[in-house]
Design an enzyme around this catalytic site. Structure first.
Site, PDB file in Angstrom:
ATOM      1  N   LYS A   1       0.819  -1.225   0.000  1.00 25.82           N
ATOM      2  CA  LYS A   1       0.000   0.000   0.000  1.00 25.82           C
ATOM      3  C   LYS A   1       0.845   1.263   0.000  1.00 25.82           C
ATOM      4  O   LYS A   1       0.432   2.291  -0.534  1.00 25.82           O
ATOM      5  CB  LYS A   1      -0.974   0.002   1.190  1.00 25.82           C
ATOM      6  CG  LYS A   1      -2.046  -1.069   1.047  1.00 25.82           C
ATOM      7  CD  LYS A   1      -3.283  -0.786   1.873  1.00 25.82           C
ATOM      8  CE  LYS A   1      -4.330  -1.860   1.585  1.00 25.82           C
ATOM      9  NZ  LYS A   1      -5.473  -1.833   2.462  1.00 25.82           N
TER      10      LYS A   1
ATOM     11  N   LYS B   1      -5.745 -11.141  -5.745  1.00 25.45           N
ATOM     12  CA  LYS B   1      -6.926 -11.381  -4.913  1.00 25.45           C
ATOM     13  C   LYS B   1      -8.074 -10.439  -5.292  1.00 25.45           C
ATOM     14  O   LYS B   1      -7.833  -9.322  -5.764  1.00 25.45           O
ATOM     15  CB  LYS B   1      -6.557 -11.305  -3.419  1.00 25.45           C
ATOM     16  CG  LYS B   1      -6.760  -9.981  -2.771  1.00 25.45           C
ATOM     17  CD  LYS B   1      -6.634 -10.040  -1.259  1.00 25.45           C
ATOM     18  CE  LYS B   1      -6.888  -8.639  -0.750  1.00 25.45           C
ATOM     19  NZ  LYS B   1      -7.554  -8.442   0.456  1.00 25.45           N
TER      20      LYS B   1
ATOM     21  N   LYS C   1     -11.538  -4.742  -3.024  1.00 29.09           N
ATOM     22  CA  LYS C   1     -12.397  -3.556  -3.135  1.00 29.09           C
ATOM     23  C   LYS C   1     -11.704  -2.480  -3.957  1.00 29.09           C
ATOM     24  O   LYS C   1     -12.332  -1.673  -4.595  1.00 29.09           O
ATOM     25  CB  LYS C   1     -12.606  -2.942  -1.750  1.00 29.09           C
ATOM     26  CG  LYS C   1     -13.517  -3.697  -0.857  1.00 29.09           C
ATOM     27  CD  LYS C   1     -13.545  -2.947   0.473  1.00 29.09           C
ATOM     28  CE  LYS C   1     -13.943  -3.849   1.587  1.00 29.09           C
ATOM     29  NZ  LYS C   1     -13.437  -3.428   2.862  1.00 29.09           N
TER      30      LYS C   1
HETATM   31  P1  ATP Z   1      -9.728  -5.329  -0.097  1.00 29.38           P
HETATM   32  O1  ATP Z   1     -10.910  -6.178  -0.356  1.00 29.38           O
HETATM   33  O2  ATP Z   1      -9.727  -4.044  -0.854  1.00 29.38           O
HETATM   34  O3  ATP Z   1      -8.429  -6.037  -0.203  1.00 29.38           O
HETATM   35  P2  ATP Z   1      -9.561  -5.590   2.687  1.00 29.38           P
HETATM   36  O4  ATP Z   1      -8.978  -6.947   2.582  1.00 29.38           O
HETATM   37  O5  ATP Z   1      -8.769  -4.602   3.418  1.00 29.38           O
HETATM   38  O6  ATP Z   1      -9.900  -4.867   1.366  1.00 29.38           O
HETATM   39  P3  ATP Z   1     -11.656  -5.815   4.625  1.00 29.38           P
HETATM   40  O7  ATP Z   1     -13.031  -5.326   4.458  1.00 29.38           O
HETATM   41  O8  ATP Z   1     -10.916  -5.173   5.669  1.00 29.38           O
HETATM   42  O9  ATP Z   1     -11.031  -5.753   3.205  1.00 29.38           O
HETATM   43  O10 ATP Z   1     -11.645  -7.375   4.836  1.00 29.38           O
HETATM   44  C1  ATP Z   1     -12.604  -8.037   5.561  1.00 29.38           C
HETATM   45  C2  ATP Z   1     -12.312  -9.513   5.561  1.00 29.38           C
HETATM   46  O11 ATP Z   1     -12.402 -10.058   4.235  1.00 29.38           O
HETATM   47  C3  ATP Z   1     -10.914  -9.894   6.067  1.00 29.38           C
HETATM   48  O12 ATP Z   1     -11.042 -10.991   6.942  1.00 29.38           O
HETATM   49  C4  ATP Z   1     -10.163 -10.300   4.815  1.00 29.38           C
HETATM   50  O13 ATP Z   1      -9.174 -11.255   5.089  1.00 29.38           O
HETATM   51  C5  ATP Z   1     -11.285 -10.903   3.978  1.00 29.38           C
HETATM   52  N1  ATP Z   1     -10.982 -10.834   2.543  1.00 29.38           N
HETATM   53  C6  ATP Z   1     -10.738  -9.721   1.812  1.00 29.38           C
HETATM   54  N2  ATP Z   1     -10.526 -10.033   0.518  1.00 29.38           N
HETATM   55  C7  ATP Z   1     -10.629 -11.394   0.425  1.00 29.38           C
HETATM   56  C8  ATP Z   1     -10.514 -12.338  -0.657  1.00 29.38           C
HETATM   57  N3  ATP Z   1     -10.274 -11.933  -1.886  1.00 29.38           N
HETATM   58  N4  ATP Z   1     -10.694 -13.644  -0.381  1.00 29.38           N
HETATM   59  C9  ATP Z   1     -10.977 -14.079   0.885  1.00 29.38           C
HETATM   60  N5  ATP Z   1     -11.088 -13.246   1.942  1.00 29.38           N
HETATM   61  C10 ATP Z   1     -10.923 -11.920   1.726  1.00 29.38           C
END
Ligand code: ATP
Ligand code: LTN
Length: 332
Positions: free
Chosen positions: A112, A195, A198
């Site tokens: 990041k 992955k 968002k």
């Molecule tokens: P982004 O989706 O942008 O990478 P983030 O991982 O920071 O954002 P959060 O909303 O903080 O998103 O994550 C919430 C939960 O979703 C966390 O437990 C994270 O590990 C899980 N998670 C996020 N992306 C994935 C994915 N692609 N596959 C499985 N679990 C995920």
């Protein structure tokens, strides 16, 4: 005594299928067995620039999504992190017990912050300390997350262990990760090696929990898929995109990847994608509809957050007092 669960998601935009399958779907199952706290981590969200109105909207929308997905607000604590000031207090204490070298190893910070690290904000660097505080504040025994959070969780364990060692105490419970292997890492629909996220630029790369049936169908139809093989089989190296679709299908259907692969062994890519889309619509549309419904009742959502914050603050203050005593802070 029941174990204690703590987990959270950031109100930084639309939740997507990766968040749902990697985290929230697990939480729904765990609420029967554990005492659960599900937080909307708005203080983590501001480690990257946010628009105030969007942050407020997203915070309520995430609360609505937790509830719509099946988390019962009567049985579990749901609140937004900034309402409970003990998170920030404990983060400061832990920050005074965390070497910078540990934080420099975090791959999420490296990703990041990009090339110009000197311009990265302190909050982005110390984010894992705040996450450790979230967890340790509640004597959490288990933390259900997606695989991308594994490194942060290991750090939280190291921080807890070294604090306990330094102060010759067992005050902090050393938390265990709960990472459900099948859906630990849902990948982008445009690139099976990235992955689902968002923050990815292309909206076609993810299924948002707010997408309607038509959009979901379109996104799966356009999902990248190799053409050089006959039938459907799982091979992450040779066929990352098809393997990701199999993972998604299996997780949505609550079957193993092997079972899903057997089911579609003789299918063509088009038919297989259609089946994944149909199942995604079937499972997600009740959630999407309920989120819309709940978002029309902001007073109800706010009452859940307020009630959750009060309960969380009470638990947090009790645990923080123990830590303050150990450190030698005078506490009235
Ligand atoms: P982004 O989706 O942008 O990478 P983030 O991982 O920071 O954002 P959060 O909303 O903080 O998103 O994550 C919430 C939960 O979703 C966390 O437990 C994270 O590990 C899980 N998670 C996020 N992306 C994935 C994915 N692609 N596959 C499985 N679990 C995920
Ligand atoms: N860093 C996590 C969100 C998060 C979290 C937590 C998850 C913040 N605090 C405590 C579990 C436990 C992420 O998903 N990006």
């Amino acid at each position: 005594m029941k174990g204690q669960i703590f987990s959270g998601a950031q109100p930084t935009g639309n939740l997507h299928l990766g968040n749902y399958l990697g985290a929230i779907k697990q939480w729904v199952a765990l609420q029967e067995e554990y005492d659960c706290i599900f937080c909307i981590v708005d203080m983590h969200a501001i480690t990257i620039t946010q628009n105030a109105d969007e942050l407020r909207h997203n915070t309520r929308e995430i609360a609505a999504t937790y509830i719509a997905a099946g988390i019962d607000p009567k049985k579990n604590i749901i609140y937004n992190q900034s309402m409970v000031k003990q998170h920030a207090e404990l983060a400061w204490i832990l920050g005074c017990n965390t070497p910078m070298g540990w934080l420099s190893r975090m791959t999420q910070f490296k990703d990041k912050a990009g090339k110009n690290r000197d311009n990265a904000m302190l909050g982005l660097f110390s984010y894992p300390v705040l996450m450790a505080a979230d967890i340790l504040l509640f004597n959490t025994s288990h933390v259900p997350v997606g695989e991308d959070q594994k490194q942060h969780l290991e750090l939280a364990r190291e921080i807890a262990t070294s604090f306990n060692h330094h102060y010759k105490t067992e005050a902090f419970v050393v938390p265990e990760p709960l990472i459900k292997q099948e859906a630990a890492r849902v990948m982008s629909l445009r690139d099976g090696t990235e992955k689902m996220s968002k923050s990815a630029e292309s909206d076609l790369s993810r299924i948002n929990l707010s997408d309607d049936a038509e959009t979901i169908a379109k996104k799966f139809k356009k999902a990248k898929a190799d053409m050089e093989f006959d039938g459907i089989f799982y091979d992450k190296e040779k066929r990352p995109e098809i393997s990701n679709l199999l993972t998604i299908y299996a997780a949505l259907a609550d079957i193993s990847i092997r079972q899903a692969a057997t089911q579609f062994a003789k299918s063509g890519n088009g038919d297989f994608k259609q089946s994944v889309a149909d199942l995604a619509v079937e499972k997600l549309s009740p959630i999407t509809n309920e989120v819309k419904h709940l978002m029309n009742d902001v007073a109800y959502l706010d009452s859940i957050l307020k009630d959750g914050a009060e309960k969380a603050a009470e638990k947090a203050e009790k645990n923080l007092k123990t830590i303050k005593d150990i450190i030698g802070f005078v506490y009235f």
